[in-house]
Design a protein around this motif. Structure first.
Motif, PDB file in Angstrom:
ATOM      1  N   ALA A   1     -15.385  22.258   0.208  1.00  0.00           N
ATOM      2  CA  ALA A   1     -16.735  21.739  -0.027  1.00  0.00           C
ATOM      3  C   ALA A   1     -16.966  20.454   0.755  1.00  0.00           C
ATOM      4  O   ALA A   1     -18.001  20.290   1.415  1.00  0.00           O
ATOM      5  CB  ALA A   1     -16.945  21.500  -1.524  1.00  0.00           C
ATOM      6  N   LEU A   2     -16.014  19.535   0.709  1.00  0.00           N
ATOM      7  CA  LEU A   2     -16.190  18.255   1.397  1.00  0.00           C
ATOM      8  C   LEU A   2     -16.286  18.445   2.902  1.00  0.00           C
ATOM      9  O   LEU A   2     -17.065  17.757   3.580  1.00  0.00           O
ATOM     10  CB  LEU A   2     -15.039  17.310   1.054  1.00  0.00           C
ATOM     11  N   THR A   3     -15.515  19.364   3.445  1.00  0.00           N
ATOM     12  CA  THR A   3     -15.573  19.639   4.883  1.00  0.00           C
ATOM     13  C   THR A   3     -16.914  20.236   5.269  1.00  0.00           C
ATOM     14  O   THR A   3     -17.576  19.794   6.220  1.00  0.00           O
ATOM     15  CB  THR A   3     -14.443  20.599   5.286  1.00  0.00           C
ATOM     16  N   SER A   4     -17.344  21.246   4.546  1.00  0.00           N
ATOM     17  CA  SER A   4     -18.593  21.937   4.862  1.00  0.00           C
ATOM     18  C   SER A   4     -19.801  21.007   4.739  1.00  0.00           C
ATOM     19  O   SER A   4     -20.702  21.014   5.588  1.00  0.00           O
ATOM     20  CB  SER A   4     -18.758  23.148   3.935  1.00  0.00           C
ATOM     21  N   LEU A   5     -19.827  20.183   3.708  1.00  0.00           N
ATOM     22  CA  LEU A   5     -20.963  19.284   3.510  1.00  0.00           C
ATOM     23  C   LEU A   5     -21.012  18.190   4.573  1.00  0.00           C
ATOM     24  O   LEU A   5     -22.093  17.773   5.005  1.00  0.00           O
ATOM     25  CB  LEU A   5     -20.921  18.678   2.113  1.00  0.00           C
ATOM     26  N   LEU A   6     -19.848  17.723   5.026  1.00  0.00           N
ATOM     27  CA  LEU A   6     -19.820  16.770   6.132  1.00  0.00           C
ATOM     28  C   LEU A   6     -20.408  17.405   7.391  1.00  0.00           C
ATOM     29  O   LEU A   6     -21.221  16.786   8.098  1.00  0.00           O
ATOM     30  CB  LEU A   6     -18.390  16.303   6.403  1.00  0.00           C
ATOM     31  N   MET A   7     -19.995  18.642   7.684  1.00  0.00           N
ATOM     32  CA  MET A   7     -20.518  19.328   8.866  1.00  0.00           C
ATOM     33  C   MET A   7     -22.037  19.452   8.800  1.00  0.00           C
ATOM     34  O   MET A   7     -22.741  19.270   9.799  1.00  0.00           O
ATOM     35  CB  MET A   7     -19.862  20.695   8.999  1.00  0.00           C
ATOM     36  N   LEU A   8     -22.550  19.720   7.620  1.00  0.00           N
ATOM     37  CA  LEU A   8     -23.999  19.833   7.459  1.00  0.00           C
ATOM     38  C   LEU A   8     -24.681  18.481   7.685  1.00  0.00           C
ATOM     39  O   LEU A   8     -25.723  18.401   8.363  1.00  0.00           O
ATOM     40  CB  LEU A   8     -24.312  20.366   6.067  1.00  0.00           C
ATOM     41  N   GLN A   9     -24.096  17.417   7.151  1.00  0.00           N
ATOM     42  CA  GLN A   9     -24.656  16.076   7.381  1.00  0.00           C
ATOM     43  C   GLN A   9     -24.710  15.757   8.874  1.00  0.00           C
ATOM     44  O   GLN A   9     -25.679  15.174   9.360  1.00  0.00           O
ATOM     45  CB  GLN A   9     -23.811  15.026   6.667  1.00  0.00           C
ATOM     46  N   LEU A  10     -23.657  16.115   9.590  1.00  0.00           N
ATOM     47  CA  LEU A  10     -23.595  15.824  11.022  1.00  0.00           C
ATOM     48  C   LEU A  10     -24.566  16.682  11.820  1.00  0.00           C
ATOM     49  O   LEU A  10     -25.123  16.236  12.823  1.00  0.00           O
ATOM     50  CB  LEU A  10     -22.170  16.053  11.541  1.00  0.00           C
ATOM     51  N   ALA A  11     -24.785  17.919  11.387  1.00  0.00           N
ATOM     52  CA  ALA A  11     -25.586  18.868  12.163  1.00  0.00           C
ATOM     53  C   ALA A  11     -27.086  18.683  11.992  1.00  0.00           C
ATOM     54  O   ALA A  11     -27.866  19.079  12.862  1.00  0.00           O
ATOM     55  CB  ALA A  11     -25.198  20.303  11.788  1.00  0.00           C
ATOM     56  N   LEU A  12     -27.513  18.088  10.888  1.00  0.00           N
ATOM     57  CA  LEU A  12     -28.947  17.948  10.649  1.00  0.00           C
ATOM     58  C   LEU A  12     -29.561  16.867  11.551  1.00  0.00           C
ATOM     59  O   LEU A  12     -28.937  15.847  11.823  1.00  0.00           O
ATOM     60  CB  LEU A  12     -29.207  17.600   9.186  1.00  0.00           C
ATOM     61  N   PRO A  13     -30.784  17.093  12.018  1.00  0.00           N
ATOM     62  CA  PRO A  13     -31.442  16.102  12.882  1.00  0.00           C
ATOM     63  C   PRO A  13     -31.964  14.915  12.075  1.00  0.00           C
ATOM     64  O   PRO A  13     -32.039  14.965  10.841  1.00  0.00           O
ATOM     65  CB  PRO A  13     -32.608  16.899  13.480  1.00  0.00           C
ATOM     66  N   ASP A  14     -32.342  13.869  12.779  1.00  0.00           N
ATOM     67  CA  ASP A  14     -32.962  12.723  12.119  1.00  0.00           C
ATOM     68  C   ASP A  14     -34.185  13.177  11.325  1.00  0.00           C
ATOM     69  O   ASP A  14     -34.944  14.056  11.757  1.00  0.00           O
ATOM     70  CB  ASP A  14     -33.410  11.684  13.154  1.00  0.00           C
ATOM     71  N   GLY A  15     -34.383  12.565  10.181  1.00  0.00           N
ATOM     72  CA  GLY A  15     -35.566  12.851   9.387  1.00  0.00           C
ATOM     73  C   GLY A  15     -35.389  13.938   8.348  1.00  0.00           C
ATOM     74  O   GLY A  15     -36.262  14.126   7.496  1.00  0.00           O
ATOM     75  N   ILE A  16     -34.275  14.671   8.409  1.00  0.00           N
ATOM     76  CA  ILE A  16     -34.012  15.728   7.429  1.00  0.00           C
ATOM     77  C   ILE A  16     -32.570  15.572   6.946  1.00  0.00           C
ATOM     78  O   ILE A  16     -31.634  15.634   7.753  1.00  0.00           O
ATOM     79  CB  ILE A  16     -34.199  17.133   8.022  1.00  0.00           C
ATOM     80  N   SER A  17     -32.394  15.361   5.648  1.00  0.00           N
ATOM     81  CA  SER A  17     -31.045  15.199   5.121  1.00  0.00           C
ATOM     82  C   SER A  17     -30.987  15.635   3.662  1.00  0.00           C
ATOM     83  O   SER A  17     -32.016  15.776   2.999  1.00  0.00           O
ATOM     84  CB  SER A  17     -30.570  13.748   5.264  1.00  0.00           C
ATOM     85  N   PHE A  18     -29.768  15.850   3.199  1.00  0.00           N
ATOM     86  CA  PHE A  18     -29.515  16.284   1.836  1.00  0.00           C
ATOM     87  C   PHE A  18     -28.795  15.192   1.051  1.00  0.00           C
ATOM     88  O   PHE A  18     -28.042  14.388   1.611  1.00  0.00           O
ATOM     89  CB  PHE A  18     -28.579  17.497   1.828  1.00  0.00           C
ATOM     90  N   ARG A  19     -28.974  15.225  -0.268  1.00  0.00           N
ATOM     91  CA  ARG A  19     -28.037  14.623  -1.218  1.00  0.00           C
ATOM     92  C   ARG A  19     -27.205  15.759  -1.787  1.00  0.00           C
ATOM     93  O   ARG A  19     -27.697  16.879  -1.932  1.00  0.00           O
ATOM     94  CB  ARG A  19     -28.764  13.951  -2.375  1.00  0.00           C
ATOM     95  N   PHE A  20     -25.960  15.440  -2.180  1.00  0.00           N
ATOM     96  CA  PHE A  20     -25.083  16.469  -2.725  1.00  0.00           C
ATOM     97  C   PHE A  20     -24.459  16.019  -4.040  1.00  0.00           C
ATOM     98  O   PHE A  20     -23.852  14.949  -4.113  1.00  0.00           O
ATOM     99  CB  PHE A  20     -23.952  16.796  -1.744  1.00  0.00           C
TER     100      PHE A  20
END
Length: 214
Positions: free
Chosen positions: A61-80
């Motif tokens: 989970a921690l690996t996958s969520l980090l990858m998602l944080q890195l892959a998203l462009p500026d202006g769009i992000s998640f809380r987990f």
């Protein structure tokens, strides 16, 4: 025991084009899962601005969520919000519903993120809560992982969009020369950007988590 994840979109009400943002999220989640498939149930929209996912291991989970944080462009992000605990399927006329302590813990976790990012830790994006009944080992793992996440979120939150892209590329094994061609910069510029952004620490952290899970 599984790892339940609730994600919500940061600033969803202020997005100018919510439908377009959702397309970006969907495409990015699909990309991350294609590059490194770790979820037993990838992030899936539920209601409003929330999504849910399930993982077999905390490190996944921690690996996958980090990858998602890195892959998203500026202006769009998640809380987990990450919950450690059991989940179960409940029969319904609308199909199986997922319920259980793991989800309750994930809800507590994301509420913690909301509360703390509004006060002293504005770049905080991720937190873990264990459901009742965790043994001492898991309690220690969760505490250490939360300390790691505070530092990780701070590091990622300070990165530019390009630095996140470059870090993501190196994390999945893309050579620096190829990243340079894609970005239209020199290989030394890639190396300098990665070094100044602290990318090596993130990548080594993933290597440690993946090694521990294997």
């Amino acid at each position: 025991m599984v790892i339940a994840v609730i994600a919500d979109i940061v600033g969803s009400r202020s997005l100018k084009d919510r439908a377009s943002a959702q397309r970006v999220l969907d495409e990015t989640i699909t990309r991350v899962e294609a590059d490194l498939p770790l979820a037993t149930q990838p992030l899936t929209p539920t209601v409003g601005d929330e999504q849910q996912a399930v993982y077999a291991r905390l490190g996944d989970a921690l690996t996958s969520l980090l990858m998602l944080q890195l892959a998203l462009p500026d202006g769009i992000s998640f809380r987990f919000g990450i919950g450690v605990g059991a989940i179960r399927a409940i029969d319904s006329v609308h199909g199986d519903l997922s319920d259980g302590p793991g989800w309750y813990a994930a809800r507590d976790a994301i509420e913690t993120v909301h509360a703390r990012e509004q006060r002293a830790v504005p770049r905080m994006r991720t937190w873990i809560v264990g459901a009742q009944g965790q043994d001492e080992v898991m309690e220690s793992v969760i505490a250490a992982s939360n300390a790691y996440l505070l530092a990780r979120d701070e590091l990622v939150g300070a990165m530019s969009e390009r630095e996140r892209r470059l870090t993501y590329g190196r994390l999945i094994g893309t050579p620096q020369a190829e990243l340079a061609r894609t970005e239209g910069i020199t290989q030394p510029s890639v190396s300098k950007s990665l070094r100044s952004a602290g990318a090596a620490a993130l990548i080594e952290g993933v290597a440690q988590m993946r090694g521990a899970a294997s």
